[in-house]
Design an enzyme around this catalytic site. Sequence first.
Site, mmCIF file in Angstrom:
data_model
loop_
_atom_site.group_PDB
_atom_site.id
_atom_site.type_symbol
_atom_site.label_atom_id
_atom_site.label_comp_id
_atom_site.label_asym_id
_atom_site.label_seq_id
_atom_site.Cartn_x
_atom_site.Cartn_y
_atom_site.Cartn_z
ATOM 1 N N TRP A 131 53.732 12.938 47.166
ATOM 2 C CA TRP A 131 53.624 13.645 47.740
ATOM 3 C C TRP A 131 52.970 13.176 49.103
ATOM 4 O O TRP A 131 52.341 12.928 49.050
ATOM 5 C CB TRP A 131 52.167 14.884 47.903
ATOM 6 C CG TRP A 131 52.115 15.890 45.983
ATOM 7 C CD1 TRP A 131 53.778 16.122 45.611
ATOM 8 C CD2 TRP A 131 51.671 17.674 46.097
ATOM 9 N NE1 TRP A 131 53.615 16.786 44.283
ATOM 10 C CE2 TRP A 131 52.371 17.465 45.168
ATOM 11 C CE3 TRP A 131 51.148 18.005 46.297
ATOM 12 C CZ2 TRP A 131 52.069 19.393 44.438
ATOM 13 C CZ3 TRP A 131 50.382 19.125 46.267
ATOM 14 C CH2 TRP A 131 51.264 19.860 45.285
ATOM 15 N N THR B 86 50.332 39.657 60.088
ATOM 16 C CA THR B 86 50.788 37.751 59.811
ATOM 17 C C THR B 86 52.055 37.794 60.127
ATOM 18 O O THR B 86 52.801 38.353 58.770
ATOM 19 C CB THR B 86 50.148 36.642 58.699
ATOM 20 O OG1 THR B 86 50.118 35.984 59.438
ATOM 21 C CG2 THR B 86 50.184 37.567 57.060
ATOM 22 N N LYS C 79 58.693 16.053 48.901
ATOM 23 C CA LYS C 79 57.607 15.687 47.518
ATOM 24 C C LYS C 79 59.277 14.229 46.784
ATOM 25 O O LYS C 79 60.041 14.527 46.818
ATOM 26 C CB LYS C 79 58.217 16.771 46.258
ATOM 27 C CG LYS C 79 57.198 17.856 46.361
ATOM 28 C CD LYS C 79 57.317 18.869 45.306
ATOM 29 C CE LYS C 79 55.764 20.179 45.595
ATOM 30 N NZ LYS C 79 56.424 20.783 44.804
ATOM 31 N N GLU D 124 44.735 36.152 56.658
ATOM 32 C CA GLU D 124 44.376 37.010 54.875
ATOM 33 C C GLU D 124 43.019 36.393 54.620
ATOM 34 O O GLU D 124 42.176 37.584 53.413
ATOM 35 C CB GLU D 124 44.876 36.413 54.074
ATOM 36 C CG GLU D 124 46.722 36.496 53.588
ATOM 37 C CD GLU D 124 47.234 35.920 55.124
ATOM 38 O OE1 GLU D 124 46.897 35.307 56.239
ATOM 39 O OE2 GLU D 124 49.333 35.580 54.697
#
Lengths: 540, 540
Positions: free
Chosen positions: A441, A184, A436, A328
């Site tokens: 957020w 990846t 942030k 993954e």
Amino acid sequence: MHMMDTPLLLNGFIQRAERHFGHKKIISRTAENIIHEFTYKEYAQRTRKLAAALETLGMTKGTKVATFCWNHHRHLEAYFAVPCSGAVLHMVNIRLFPEHIIYVVNHAEDEIILVDDSLLPLVETVAPHFNTVKAYVICGDDVDLSKTTLPNAYSYEELVEAAPDDHQFPEDIDENAAAGMCYTSATTGMPKGVVYTHRSIVLHSLAMSFADGVGLRENDVVLPVVPMFHANAWGLPFACVNLGSTQVLPGPMFTPQLILDLFEQYKVTVSAGVPTIWLGVLQEQKSNSRDLSELRCLICGGSASPLGLIRDFEEMGIAYYTGYGMTETSPLISLSIFTSDMSDYSFAEKMEVRTTQGLTFPLVETRIINENGDVPWDGKTMGEILVRGPWIAAEYYKDERTAETFKDGWLYTGDIGVFTKDGYIRITDRTKDLIKSGGEWISSIELENALMTHEKVFEAAVIAVPHEKWMERPLACVVAKPEFKNNISKEELLERLAKEFPKKWVPDDVVFLDEIPKTSVGKFLKAKLRDELKGNVQKI
Amino acid sequence: MHMMDTPLLLNGFIQRAERHFGHKKIISRTAENIIHEFTYKEYAQRTRKLAAALETLGMTKGTKVATFCWNHHRHLEAYFAVPCSGAVLHMVNIRLFPEHIIYVVNHAEDEIILVDDSLLPLVETVAPHFNTVKAYVICGDDVDLSKTTLPNAYSYEELVEAAPDDHQFPEDIDENAAAGMCYTSATTGMPKGVVYTHRSIVLHSLAMSFADGVGLRENDVVLPVVPMFHANAWGLPFACVNLGSTQVLPGPMFTPQLILDLFEQYKVTVSAGVPTIWLGVLQEQKSNSRDLSELRCLICGGSASPLGLIRDFEEMGIAYYTGYGMTETSPLISLSIFTSDMSDYSFAEKMEVRTTQGLTFPLVETRIINENGDVPWDGKTMGEILVRGPWIAAEYYKDERTAETFKDGWLYTGDIGVFTKDGYIRITDRTKDLIKSGGEWISSIELENALMTHEKVFEAAVIAVPHEKWMERPLACVVAKPEFKNNISKEELLERLAKEFPKKWVPDDVVFLDEIPKTSVGKFLKAKLRDELKGNVQKI
């Protein structure tokens, strides 16, 4: 031993296909205008012969065999011939940068490479840098070995032709043995390798059969648009062999027209690909309609699907499942199915559900955590998504970056998301791209999606830039459509955002660019943007 | 370690139910007119409290905890409380003869017994012979401990009430650890024990979720008529918890009326039981029709279903799946689903498929062998059915009879069957009951089924009797319906059979009996018949 210790092996899948579904079909497009159609019985026989041939080239247990191949029947034969022999199939992503291709082949220590004749120019360029490769096997309908500069090159078809008919796969493979591997691409540095085991692939394949999910069946006709060199074509080829489902493999260089023609001609019931594919297919279908009455669902992942895209397919009676996963995670860990609670949802509410990454599969666990621990299921509170389960990687292959991602038994995905009130995952950002700002957020992805619905915008990336008071503030980087290049203003874009988002979320500035820098696989290279634009001091 | 070594544990099932389906319902009939309804969240909490309570009574890893219980929520709590603690749930078949019950409890070395208050008279009779039991927990809505003669008796509800709220299951259970056990009655001798592991139950449960199969989903409402003390209620309670399906547990002493009332009231979608149950339910439905529009399928096993029964349900739009399995196989290994090849079958042909034991599930392998090896798929050639797979027992628990049944990695089922041309299993006999006449195998079951369709016959068994020339010949043993007792002739029965079977198959004689001797679980005791009738010298 109370119960039989029958291992979970891919060998059982191909045995089942041959025994029970030997007459079922695999349809493979190997090049323009060439369609190859054969049965699972012939497939199983050719797969064993391929295994025998690869063993004469030195393949033994644990040998890494790489593929540089599109979606076609020879790739599908390698999908089983290699792992069912106890060797390891390394599916190379042909879209990686050449230096990354060289790295992954050398890092995996591939000894045999299967390569499509149409991809020879790519491989011939990098092959001189491969350290461990002993033989090349060229896949094609009419291979002329004199035309390649590759050393030790063989014709796939000649090898299979010459191989003995009576080869059998070994019966002593451990279910935790390596079966496949993919690399990846990383934001920085070389790609990272993930090694799948027989057990992980078998369990992931079973999940594709769950009625609460894709619900793959023997009577399905499955066309994976997602490449077999990208996260195992989302596991579909493995699951199809187990069930005896008909497979339609679209080969190289396909178009929306071709995909729709194949859908119609072979009465395809299930397909899978990224949103860009479905946008093209939808446009083509609108201008030149095919009979899609057999198509029951599309599986989509990789990036967010626009609501309109989902709705248009659903209105045709085609379920549009958004999934979540990555190399993954084998890859699928969740899917936007409907539960009984949603039976009285309005159509609009149901479509909203389809835009999420969905409900976590059985056997897999997901968490979303931030500095306050696990986030509530409120659809708002963001955190990093963690995953655990039997088809989740435990490490990167021989890579010290393992420690950054695999902690306390969990995979830290680097994705930021929320749980909806139904407990469905919704991705809102990448950890590295999250903004942030003053304790809040801000999701760069949500802002980008909103910008990209603007009629004058071709593409948009929103990044964090340093700010004295708020630590970080969002900055919008916008590429205008060519026809609007001299007729687009910061104000109109920011006004649009101000209508949809809280005041704090609205970027303070917009930078117009000619293009957004991208990785080899087409993802925004925001790190580069941040680096170039960090001097863009915010006004507020 | 390439992939996470997340074990396949029942603990994950109950965690998932609580996390994602905490608001979904479990409906439990605990006694006549008493229905208890609660949520998975409450269920999970009570299950942990039950585990804590049992630990105070001495339960630790590996402890055998027996149940003498009908299908109700307390039994379902034990189904997870015991294995999720690392202990072993021994589901005692309450229909065994008393001497067999004594044997299985002592042989398993059960230390704690959960018993329904309605079953106290049974258990009190045999309890003095139990060697290892330290405590009895009495399940009921209103238990009066002073009314039992059992020593060390506790009230289930009082124990759960008093248990701490914060008990957690251990996290270090091996997937190959024992989780449950059942004993299966043997033709001769004491019952034989089978021990299930977490891994075997998890994988079997996943198979219940396959779209090619029962296709169990979260939105199903599942009523297991098959007892939870018989082969895990065919695994349904486990699979339902994993998926968050609504469960309706019918409690003790149910009738066809009650089952139909529950089907209608709770909009049941899936049910499972033996043919006798469905015969009663069908008859009741015909005389007093309920709304069964939500019922999508019945799962049936244990013995052959008459074609008419299957057809009547299918004509109502209810799929009637015949399955195959036994205690040793968890139990389901095959199901009479339709494949794409059958899409153009006539309704009659499809019903014929539904009478078979069906297609073997993924991960499981079946063979049918006779003295010539594997039988062809011709629907005719009989052989013994062999099974292998991750939810198939490898042995009988501490029993030297293991060697007779488990050979070369296969379970020899003792069932005789054929493969249809579709590769579906059809059971034709038990090994011990098969009639071998002049080199030909004659199916006692097919002859019995034909006899039992005769309007004057209540029940019939066909057995082998020794014969000088042919080695064995079939003998029909028939119980007439009371109203025809003096008005039934051998000739009319044999004429009927002569129309349907080859001449060699037709029995040479018919013996009329008042009843067929049966085992404790209602199966024909043909060994006893053979013994009593072996002197019945055949005429031909």
